[in-house]
Design a protein around this motif. Structure first.
Motif, mmCIF file in Angstrom:
data_model
loop_
_atom_site.group_PDB
_atom_site.id
_atom_site.type_symbol
_atom_site.label_atom_id
_atom_site.label_comp_id
_atom_site.label_asym_id
_atom_site.label_seq_id
_atom_site.Cartn_x
_atom_site.Cartn_y
_atom_site.Cartn_z
ATOM 1 N N ALA A 71 -14.355 11.132 -6.414
ATOM 2 C CA ALA A 71 -14.209 9.641 -6.361
ATOM 3 C C ALA A 71 -15.395 8.867 -6.559
ATOM 4 O O ALA A 71 -16.278 9.144 -5.646
ATOM 5 N N ARG B 165 -12.092 -2.325 -6.465
ATOM 6 C CA ARG B 165 -12.627 -1.182 -6.396
ATOM 7 C C ARG B 165 -13.610 -1.002 -7.954
ATOM 8 O O ARG B 165 -14.344 -0.380 -7.948
ATOM 9 N N ASP C 180 -15.598 5.639 -6.834
ATOM 10 C CA ASP C 180 -15.828 4.282 -6.251
ATOM 11 C C ASP C 180 -15.417 4.266 -4.661
ATOM 12 O O ASP C 180 -15.779 5.326 -4.107
ATOM 13 N N ILE C 181 -15.187 3.312 -4.157
ATOM 14 C CA ILE C 181 -14.963 3.171 -2.513
ATOM 15 C C ILE C 181 -13.811 4.079 -2.079
ATOM 16 O O ILE C 181 -13.526 4.266 -0.874
ATOM 17 N N GLY C 182 -12.977 4.643 -2.878
ATOM 18 C CA GLY C 182 -12.084 5.600 -2.629
ATOM 19 C C GLY C 182 -10.684 4.642 -2.112
ATOM 20 O O GLY C 182 -10.759 3.457 -1.956
ATOM 21 N N PRO C 183 -9.667 5.866 -1.837
ATOM 22 C CA PRO C 183 -8.285 5.021 -1.518
ATOM 23 C C PRO C 183 -8.371 4.653 -0.200
ATOM 24 O O PRO C 183 -7.031 4.453 0.308
ATOM 25 N N LEU D 92 0.676 -1.239 0.068
ATOM 26 C CA LEU D 92 -0.070 -0.085 -0.059
ATOM 27 C C LEU D 92 0.870 1.201 -0.028
ATOM 28 O O LEU D 92 0.234 2.337 -0.408
ATOM 29 N N PHE E 201 -9.436 0.212 1.353
ATOM 30 C CA PHE E 201 -8.677 -1.140 1.326
ATOM 31 C C PHE E 201 -7.479 -1.186 2.475
ATOM 32 O O PHE E 201 -7.172 -1.979 3.177
ATOM 33 N N PRO E 202 -6.821 0.218 2.580
ATOM 34 C CA PRO E 202 -5.945 0.234 3.898
ATOM 35 C C PRO E 202 -6.572 -0.018 4.982
ATOM 36 O O PRO E 202 -6.202 -0.789 6.045
ATOM 37 N N ARG F 286 -0.162 7.458 0.144
ATOM 38 C CA ARG F 286 -0.713 6.257 1.211
ATOM 39 C C ARG F 286 0.532 5.850 1.983
ATOM 40 O O ARG F 286 1.343 5.472 1.532
ATOM 41 N N PRO G 42 -10.258 12.490 -2.757
ATOM 42 C CA PRO G 42 -11.047 13.182 -3.546
ATOM 43 C C PRO G 42 -12.372 13.261 -3.878
ATOM 44 O O PRO G 42 -13.075 12.009 -3.900
ATOM 45 N N ILE H 114 -5.364 9.812 4.787
ATOM 46 C CA ILE H 114 -5.294 9.697 3.299
ATOM 47 C C ILE H 114 -6.608 10.628 2.685
ATOM 48 O O ILE H 114 -7.596 10.648 3.074
ATOM 49 N N GLN H 115 -6.112 11.612 1.966
ATOM 50 C CA GLN H 115 -6.930 12.476 1.159
ATOM 51 C C GLN H 115 -7.969 11.703 0.386
ATOM 52 O O GLN H 115 -7.304 11.076 -0.590
#
Lengths: 542, 180
Positions: B50, A459, B52-55, A184, B58-59, A195, B47, B44-45
């Motif tokens: 977005a 996604r 979809d489920i964004g960045p 990640l 998953f983290p 990230r 946008p 984590i920013q």
């Protein structure tokens, strides 16, 4: 796509692989592969990882052929070590090592090496034929699946590799999680957000996969072995007699059925992610033991040739089976397959279902080079056994120092900055602690490599369903895949329990003092030594 | 061949020498990486556009996996279930962990990292090999040194010279065969 088309594509692959230059690369690959397979502490996964940064100047086809040679060569080399080296090896190969090792001690090392080599060739060839016929059909199916099904397949890969490869489910999953986490770090591919970079410019580009792999495999291994190095002389069991007379009629008669059965077990087990070659060798060993009759059955645990022939064949057939999901779906199920995937990515070859269509020349050249490499291994392996024994005798301090030097060379060559060497050391220390506390390494590497692909497919799936997670299990194909996952899990757990009991039983039996000498006659030991034991340092080659 | 019984192959957990403090700490580190993942993940920013489920999602999922699995491992260790240390042909499972050797090896790798640029790759690599071989117990020193120098020169020649990998040649600058 008809099978006639595939046949022509395979022939074209041979036309590529048989060019003198590529033959030379294949030869180099199998030699390096066998050498590292022979050496304890180095495996094919580590070798492919180490060679990747330093073979940038090669063109893709040449590099892939070299890596394919290393992949198959590593299998051949490993059996030589377990038969000739007088120390208990890894648990995965313990049953085969046991029979081969006992045979060698009873003066039948030559027959054990021969049945392993010929069995590997037979199994490797049949399994490669199966690969050439099965893979195009799987690929044709694979191009039709969408992101939802792809996500399901990767969940299967993650969970089976994470939970089933090691001995402890939680440790495997922790290892997987660490790999996903490291993957990640850096820019998010979809939104370009940073990230886990903590403001550091060095982390913004992410941590290089090759760097992490080299650190985990090479530095982690060197530190771990260094912490518990077995001192004293390296005890190698001498092999006697000329190699041409190694496989007698009687041995052949007892070996050919186990070879074929081992192939039949190994290939399908290799194609499904159910614990890799481990499960295949165990299944083959157990069935040979069960099928043996009378006098032969009594030899099990004390040096039965069937117990070497079957599992070695199964091992090689499984190695070819692993290539089916790798080449058709882009899903690696072992550490070595994961490194092969990285090699494809490095050369900008798109992995995944489209590989067979977009790069068919390369894929068929790779498959053809597997046939060629297998033949080379058979021809070279037995005559060169003296060299392999020499390699086995490298003093261990030099071996592991050399591994460290190659590791820093590989790490530095990734970006030509010393900071990568420091990252190498940090991840290597992590690898040391993982080994020490029983965390498997392979899930971490697979998580590291599949993580980014998994996230983007996930996604995409959720974007299509507008964030509804139910869509992930609604597709009939995906649902089927999840059901199969549950079945694989149940079967594997059952199998693992049996394997544990079985191995405990075998080990207990083998420690019994009486050694059945098989058909070997003791005086043969007096023949000129092909290979030298550590105390008799003469190098008469036959 | 004697196979040790307490490290029976394939057994998930087995007795390892030494107190479980280290293993406990390692499990706790896994938990804390997960916690850091949550804390840093919140930064984590995302946008606004977005679709979809964004960045972040998953983290967060990976962090949750680490926290849950790590906590499970802490419990397991506390209950006395220990991990089975990795086996290998050159590994003596009966031996106690030799921390001094691990420290020395790590030290020489670190030293190597700092020496590549000022001294060039061959010198730094020869020093690493020499130091590592000495740490692992190879004697006499002069044979180690000879091996180290030969290995470094051969690698510089093959990879720097033949394969064109840009390893800084150090004092070999100007010798074409070692890559410039």
């Amino acid at each position: 796509m008809s099978s006639v088309d595939n046949f022509f594509l395979l022939m074209e692959g041979f036309a590529t692989a048989m060019q003198p230059m590529y033959l030379l690369y294949a030869l180099g690959g199998v030699l390096v592969g066998t050498a590292v397979g022979v050496l304890p502490g180095i495996g094919p996964a580590m070798t492919v990882a180490l060679l990747m940064p330093i073979t940038y100047s090669l063109e893709p086809t040449a590099a892939i052929i070299v890596f394919a040679g290393i992949y198959y060569g590593g299998m051949y080399g490993g059996s030589t070590t377990s038969i000739l080296l007088n120390t208990p090896g890894e648990s995965s190969s313990i049953v085969t090592a046991l029979e081969g090792n006992k045979m060698a001690k009873a003066g039948r090392g030559a027959a054990a090496l021969a049945t392993a080599a010929v069995g590997s060739f037979v199994a490797g060839t049949i399994a490669t034929v199966l690969l050439s016929f099965v893979a195009p059909y799987v690929a044709a199916f694979a191009v039709q699946i969408g992101p939802v099904e792809y996500v399901a397949l990767m969940v299967v890969a993650f969970l089976t590799v994470g939970a089933l490869l090691g001995s402890s489910v939680l440790r495997g999953l922790a290892s997987l999680g660490l790999g996903l986490f490291i993957a990640l770090v850096g820019f998010d591919a979809l939104t370009a957000q940073q990230r886990y970079t903590f403001g550091s410019p060095f982390l913004a580009d992410g941590i290089d996969v090759v760097l992490v792999a080299v650190a985990l495999f090479a530095v982690g291994e060197a530190l771990y072995v260094g912490s518990r190095l077995r001192h004293g002389p390296i005890k190698i069991i001498p092999v006697t007699g000329g190699w041409t007379s190694w496989l007698r009629k009687e041995d052949l008669r007892r070996s050919w059925k186990p070879w074929l059965r081992g192939t039949a077990i190994g290939f399908p087990v290799g194609t499904i992610p159910a614990g890799g070659a481990d499960v295949a060798t165990f299944l083959s060993y157990a069935s040979e033991r069960k099928l043996a009759k009378g006098e032969n059955k009594k030899q099990f645990g004390k040096g039965a040739i069937e117990g070497v022939a079957g599992p070695e064949a199964a091992n090689n057939a499984a190695a070819a089976g692993v290539l089916v999901p790798l080449l058709t779906l882009g899903i690696p199920t072992t550490a070595t397959a994961a490194m092969m995937l990285v090699a494809f990515q490095r050369y900008q070859i798109p992995v995944g279902p489209q590989l067979f269509e977009s790069n068919s020349t390369l894929v068929w050249a790779l498959i053809a080079s597997l046939y060629v490499g297998n033949l080379m291994l058979l021809v070279l392996n037995l005559p060169l056994v003296g060299i392999w024994v020499k390699i086995l005798q490298i003093p261990r301090p030099y071996l592991y120092s050399g591994i460290l030097v190659f590791a820093v060379l590989g790490a530095f060559s990734v970006n030509f900055t010393p900071i990568d060497v420091i990252i190498l050391l940090i991840v290597g220390i992590l690898g040391f602690f993982m080994r020490r506390y029983g965390y498997p390494i392979a899930p971490m590497v697979v998580g590291l490599i599949l993580g980014p692909i998994f996230e983007s497919q996930l996604r995409r799936s959720l974007a299509i369903s507008q964030g509804d997670p139910v869509a992930l299990v609604q597709s009939p194909v995906a649902a089927t895949i999840y059901v199969v996952l549950v079945v694989i899990f149940a079967l594997s757990m059952l199998l693992k329990r049996r394997q544990r009991q079985f191995e405990a039983m075998v080990v207990a039996n083998a420690d019994a003092p009486d050694v059945v000498r098989g058909s070997a006659t003791a005086p043969e030991t007096a023949a000129a030594p092909v290979t030298s034991a550590p105390d008799t340092r003469e190098d008469t080659d036959r | 061949m004697s196979t040790s019984v307490q490290n029976a192959p394939g057994s998930g957990t087995a007795a390892a020498p030494g107190a479980p403090v280290g293993e406990l700490v390692f499990a706790l580190i896994i938990v804390s990486i997960g916690v850091v993942g949550f804390v840093a993940g919140a930064g984590i920013q995302t946008p606004p556009s977005a679709s979809d489920i964004g960045p972040r999602a998953f983290p967060f999922a990976v962090s949750a996996l680490l926290v849950v699995v790590g906590a499970g491992l802490v419990l397991q260790v506390l209950r006395g279930h220990r991990g089975a240390a990795d086996e290998g042909e050159d590994v003596d499972l009966e031996a106690k962990t030799d921390w001094l050797t691990v420290g020395k090896l790590s030290g020489f790798v670190l030293l190597h990292a700092f020496l590549i640029v000022p001294l060039g790759w061959p010198v730094a690599a020869a020093l690493l090999f020499f130091g590592a071989a000495w740490s692992l117990g190879a004697r006499p020193w002069w044979r180690n040194l000879m091996t180290a120098i030969i290995l470094a020169l051969v690698l510089q020649f093959v990879f720097g010279g033949l394969l064109g990998v840009s390893l800084p040649p150090g004092f070999l600058e100007g010798f074409g065969v070692f890559g410039g």
